[in-house]
Design a protein around this motif. Structure first.
Motif, PDB file in Angstrom:
ATOM      1  N   GLU A 216       0.822  -1.216   0.000  1.00 49.14           N
ATOM      2  CA  GLU A 216       0.000   0.000   0.000  1.00 49.14           C
ATOM      3  C   GLU A 216       0.855   1.264   0.000  1.00 49.14           C
ATOM      4  OE1 GLU A 216      -3.312   2.228   2.878  1.00 49.14           O
ATOM      5  OE2 GLU A 216      -2.785   0.116   3.222  1.00 49.14           O
TER       6      GLU A 216
ATOM      7  N   ASN B 142     -10.377  -3.445  -6.130  1.00 51.40           N
ATOM      8  CA  ASN B 142     -10.089  -2.980  -4.776  1.00 51.40           C
ATOM      9  C   ASN B 142     -10.419  -1.490  -4.679  1.00 51.40           C
ATOM     10  OD1 ASN B 142      -8.378  -1.713  -2.634  1.00 51.40           O
ATOM     11  ND2 ASN B 142      -7.843  -3.860  -2.254  1.00 51.40           N
ATOM     12  N   THR B 143     -11.305  -1.133  -3.719  1.00 53.88           N
ATOM     13  CA  THR B 143     -11.753   0.263  -3.662  1.00 53.88           C
ATOM     14  C   THR B 143     -10.655   1.208  -3.189  1.00 53.88           C
ATOM     15  OG1 THR B 143     -12.649  -0.207  -1.471  1.00 53.88           O
ATOM     16  CG2 THR B 143     -14.175  -0.292  -3.344  1.00 53.88           C
ATOM     17  N   ARG B 144      -9.711   0.692  -2.392  1.00 51.10           N
ATOM     18  CA  ARG B 144      -8.602   1.552  -1.993  1.00 51.10           C
ATOM     19  C   ARG B 144      -7.772   1.926  -3.209  1.00 51.10           C
ATOM     20  NH1 ARG B 144      -3.567   0.719  -1.434  1.00 51.10           N
ATOM     21  NH2 ARG B 144      -3.786  -1.542  -1.567  1.00 51.10           N
ATOM     22  N   GLN B 145      -7.468   0.945  -4.049  1.00 53.06           N
ATOM     23  CA  GLN B 145      -6.735   1.220  -5.285  1.00 53.06           C
ATOM     24  C   GLN B 145      -7.549   2.104  -6.226  1.00 53.06           C
ATOM     25  OE1 GLN B 145      -5.659  -3.035  -6.152  1.00 53.06           O
ATOM     26  NE2 GLN B 145      -3.801  -2.067  -6.950  1.00 53.06           N
TER      27      GLN B 145
ATOM     28  N   GLY C 294      -9.684   4.383  -5.368  1.00 51.53           N
ATOM     29  CA  GLY C 294      -9.596   5.758  -4.873  1.00 51.53           C
ATOM     30  C   GLY C 294      -8.285   6.423  -5.255  1.00 51.53           C
TER      31      GLY C 294
ATOM     32  N   SER D 124     -14.287  -0.479   2.202  1.00 54.50           N
ATOM     33  CA  SER D 124     -14.253  -0.036   0.811  1.00 54.50           C
ATOM     34  C   SER D 124     -14.789   1.364   0.600  1.00 54.50           C
ATOM     35  CB  SER D 124     -15.063  -1.016  -0.046  1.00 54.50           C
ATOM     36  OG  SER D 124     -16.361  -1.149   0.490  1.00 54.50           O
TER      37      SER D 124
ATOM     38  N   HIS E 100     -13.152   4.986   0.941  1.00 58.38           N
ATOM     39  CA  HIS E 100     -12.123   5.480   0.022  1.00 58.38           C
ATOM     40  C   HIS E 100     -12.736   6.210  -1.171  1.00 58.38           C
ATOM     41  CE1 HIS E 100      -9.066   3.258   2.194  1.00 58.38           C
ATOM     42  NE2 HIS E 100      -9.781   2.148   2.079  1.00 58.38           N
TER      43      HIS E 100
ATOM     44  N   GLU F 163     -16.319   1.077  10.153  1.00 62.18           N
ATOM     45  CA  GLU F 163     -16.355   1.642   8.801  1.00 62.18           C
ATOM     46  C   GLU F 163     -17.518   2.615   8.623  1.00 62.18           C
ATOM     47  OE1 GLU F 163     -14.120   1.484   6.407  1.00 62.18           O
ATOM     48  OE2 GLU F 163     -12.918   0.410   7.883  1.00 62.18           O
TER      49      GLU F 163
END
Length: 739
Positions: free
Chosen positions: A15, A43-46, A48, A83, A86, A169
């Protein structure tokens, strides 16, 4: 570029490395070689991170497609795991860059979910997983409910001011929903990019129905947009209650202040979009405003409250004048040294100008207090005050404001001394000026100058003017302080803005007052290095402008102008401007009251002045006169002689002498070879014109019809050519040039 993009989209990359890649790509944007796509990122972090890069590109089509991709994820029925938090910042950015990126049904759906996240986040802290060890077992540990900032267990729903060791979350989504709430309401509400709900039941007419609507309407009957507004209102009410609690940590106290400001701004938006919230909001804000007025630590929160009353006070029949009086009286006087508050206060004034209405007088009479912000924070606030000055100045305050602008560096020194006086001598550093010059601090207690200090530090326009010369001497040790010097550097810019505004409405009486003030203050300034020269340059350009605005003032102020040119020599710039104005406007064509006696009096005074500046030996106390003063004096004397022809022989003799003296620069009337040449040329030209008195009178005193187009100065007309030809013919006849 390819490697950075591949690393960012790799599902197995650490990350921290992906964060770094996204930051580098954002710095490189906009970039033509970028080929990043979010279509296949799960992947929602990616997602974002990749979205932040695409948003930095600024391509509208990309922004719209990105908005659709993110909305599709947000609308999915998947469990709200690690998720969605982000993606909310991405949605907020998309709507600000491309307000039409979302369809109306998407706006409705997201508004409903934002309302749910605001109101129904968990009130339990997240589960903490123990790492195991000698005294612990590797099992999940429940931490209990969230707490308030004062340590009490929360008994109401979760907000950004709720505290805990770990957050779930949905609690993170609650915080993010509040952070984007105001922008979302503005973009999606009435007047925003999205149309209001067609079946919106909130537009109820009449105050009674408006008040009752909150309690009588069931939540499930409300359309999404109104549902969000209701939940936002409840959230802000909860924040107002939480801000009243005593925080245990300073960080939480700072967060309370920031959240209170944002909550009031959100309530302002809600009331503008839906008047049904107005009466409920007033019941919250009235006691809040009284509480804030009594606590200096919360002073910044008063600004959005005042803005709320500006927007809605009249509709709710609330007299907000007491709020403005407190705002403009106490805050600048007590908090002028807070740079953030100074910036926000001046921005509030600028943004609220169209809303002041009948309360604009409160703002105008408070300019002495507002100038404290300017005196203490002049570099960052100068441009704001340049924009604000036209609204602050009027005919009633112009003279007093000009005095204060000229005394602005002295005001900075007085404020500096006021702050130093609040410190004990042991707390002041050894380089403090007030330690080396204790007379400065003692002056604050001196009964003879206390009145001058109080006048300089007044909160409102007093309608009176005081000569502060004794104060200049007492504060002279502070004149070299960096803050005072910075303020002095800003004054010329502010003076230009002031005169630009005043000349739009000044009548003859005000123009005469200001012109006399310029003469009086040209030699009565606080002595800061370089300050006097900068101010003189501005005053010298504005005195002719005031004369042009009201030409009779030269005749009306003849006595004062004679005293000025016959008194101690003033700065070259101001003296040159005054002498030029006398030659230009002391004429019957501008004022029928002009007499031959007045012309003769001015001629004698200027003749004596010319003799003084050319015959006196230069010294450190009396430096040699600039060539511009000499040439303007010669020209003005010739103009006066052309209007009273008995003076022509005297001025011809004087000009002949000046031309002879100018031929020897070393002992001549002006310094330098170039200056001597300019004086010689001017004397020759004037002598040639005087040989034809009728021509001289036409050139030096043209009628208004001729002087308005200024044909004799327009190089595109034939008159300059005629004048040059006549001049050369006369010179040849007199044998002044080789034929």
């Amino acid at each position: 570029m390819a490697l950075l993009q591949t690393t960012l989209c790799s599902p197995t990359c650490p990350e921290q490395l992906q964060l770094l890649c996204a930051a580098v790509l954002r710095e490189m944007s906009p970039c033509d070689s970028l080929s990043l796509s979010c279509d296949h990122i799960q992947n929602t972090r990616q997602l974002g991170l990749a979205a932040s890069v695409l948003l930095a590109q600024g391509d509208q089509q990309q922004v719209r497609s990105l908005g659709q991709r993110v909305l599709k994820v947000l609308e999915s029925r998947q469990p709200e795991g690690p998720s969605l938090r982000h993606l909310l910042p991405v949605v907020s950015k998309v709507t600000s860059l491309a307000p039409d990126a979302l369809r109306e049904e998407q706006t409705r759906a997201l508004s409903k979910r934002l309302g749910d996240w605001l109101r129904y986040a968990s009130v339990q802290q997240a589960v903490a997983h123990s790492s195991g060890g000698f005294f612990s077992t590797p099992r999940a540990r429940q931490l209990g409910p969230v707490t308030e900032v004062d340590g009490a267990v929360a008994t109401d729903f979760f907000t950004v001011l709720s505290t805990g060791q770990r957050f779930t979350e949905d609690q993170w989504l609650n915080v993010q929903a509040f952070s984007m709430l105001r922008a979302w309401l503005l973009d999606s509400g009435p007047g925003g990019s999205s149309a209001p709900d067609a079946d919106d039941k909130s537009e109820l007419e009449g105050s009674t129905l408006s008040v009752l609507s909150a309690t009588s309407t069931a939540g499930h009957l409300l359309p999404p947009q109104q549902w969000l507004r209701e939940k936002a209102f409840e959230y802000c009410q909860r924040l107002l209650e939480q801000s009243n609690r005593r925080a245990l940590k300073k960080a939480d106290s700072d967060l309370q202040k920031a959240c209170l400001v944002e909550a009031v701004l959100v309530l302002d938006v809600l009331c503008q979009q839906d008047p049904s919230f107005l009466y409920r909001t007033l019941s919250c804000l009235k006691p809040l405003q009284m509480r804030l007025r009594g606590d200096p630590a919360w002073v910044r929160a008063l600004l959005p409250v005042a803005q709320f009353f500006l927007h809605h006070g009249e509709a709710a029949a609330v007299d907000a004048e007491a709020v403005y009086q407190h705002l403009f009286t106490r805050i600048p006087a007590e908090h002028f040294h807070s740079p953030m508050l100074a910036f926000e206060f001046v921005q509030f004034c600028r943004d609220s100008l169209p809303l002041f209405g009948r309360n604009l007088g409160v703002l105008r009479t408070s300019f002495p207090n507002l100038f404290k912000f300017l005196a203490w924070n002049s570099p960052p606030l100068t441009s704001d005050f340049v924009a604000l000055l036209p609204s602050l100045v009027d005919a009633g305050t112009a003279v007093e404001m000009l005095h204060l602008l000229l005394d602005l560096p002295c005001l900075t020194a007085a404020l500096d001394l006021q702050l130093r006086s609040l410190q004990a001598a042991s707390e002041r550093p050894p380089w403090d000026v007030s330690i080396r010059a204790p007379g400065c601090l003692e002056a604050l207690r001196d009964s003879q100058v206390q009145g001058l200090f109080q006048h300089l530090l007044r909160a409102h326009a007093s309608g009176t003017v005081e000569r502060l010369t004794p104060l200049y001497r007492l504060l002279q040790p502070l004149a070299g302080c960096a803050r005072v010097v910075q303020c002095a550097e800003a004054v010329p810019t502010l003076l230009r803005a002031f005169f630009s505004a005043v000349t739009q409405f000044a009548d003859g009486a005000l123009a005469s007052q200001l012109s006399l003030l310029l003469l009086e203050r040209s030699d009565s300034l606080y002595q800061v290095p370089g300050y006097e020269a900068g101010v003189h340059r501005v005053l010298s350009s504005q005195f002719p402008a005031l004369c042009k605005l009201h030409p009779p003032l030269v005749v009306e102020q003849a006595k004062e102008l004679l005293e000025f040119v016959g008194g101690p020599r003033s700065g070259g710039h101001v003296l040159t401007a005054v002498v030029w104005a006398i030659g230009e406007y002391l004429s019957v064509s501008w004022d029928r009251r002009c007499t031959v006696e007045q012309i003769n009096n001015f001629f004698e005074a200027l003749e004596a002045l010319l003799f003084e500046v050319t015959q006196s030996r230069p010294s450190a106390a009396l430096p040699r006169c600039p060539p511009q003063v000499v040439t303007v004096l010669m020209t003005t004397l010739t103009k006066l002689a052309s209007r009273s022809q008995d003076l022509i022989p005297r001025v011809s003799l004087l000009l002949s002498k000046m031309r002879t003296l100018a031929q020897s620069p070393a002992a001549g009337p002006v310094p330098g070879e170039e200056g001597a040449r300019a004086a010689h040329t001017r004397a020759t030209e004037l002598l040639n014109l005087l040989k034809m008195p009728s021509v001289a009178q036409f050139v030096f005193t043209p009628s208004v019809e001729v002087s308005e187009p200024r044909y004799h100065r327009d190089t595109n007309t034939a008159l300059p050519l005629v004048l040059r030809t006549v001049s050369r013919l006369v010179e040849r006849e007199a044998g002044l040039l080789p034929g």
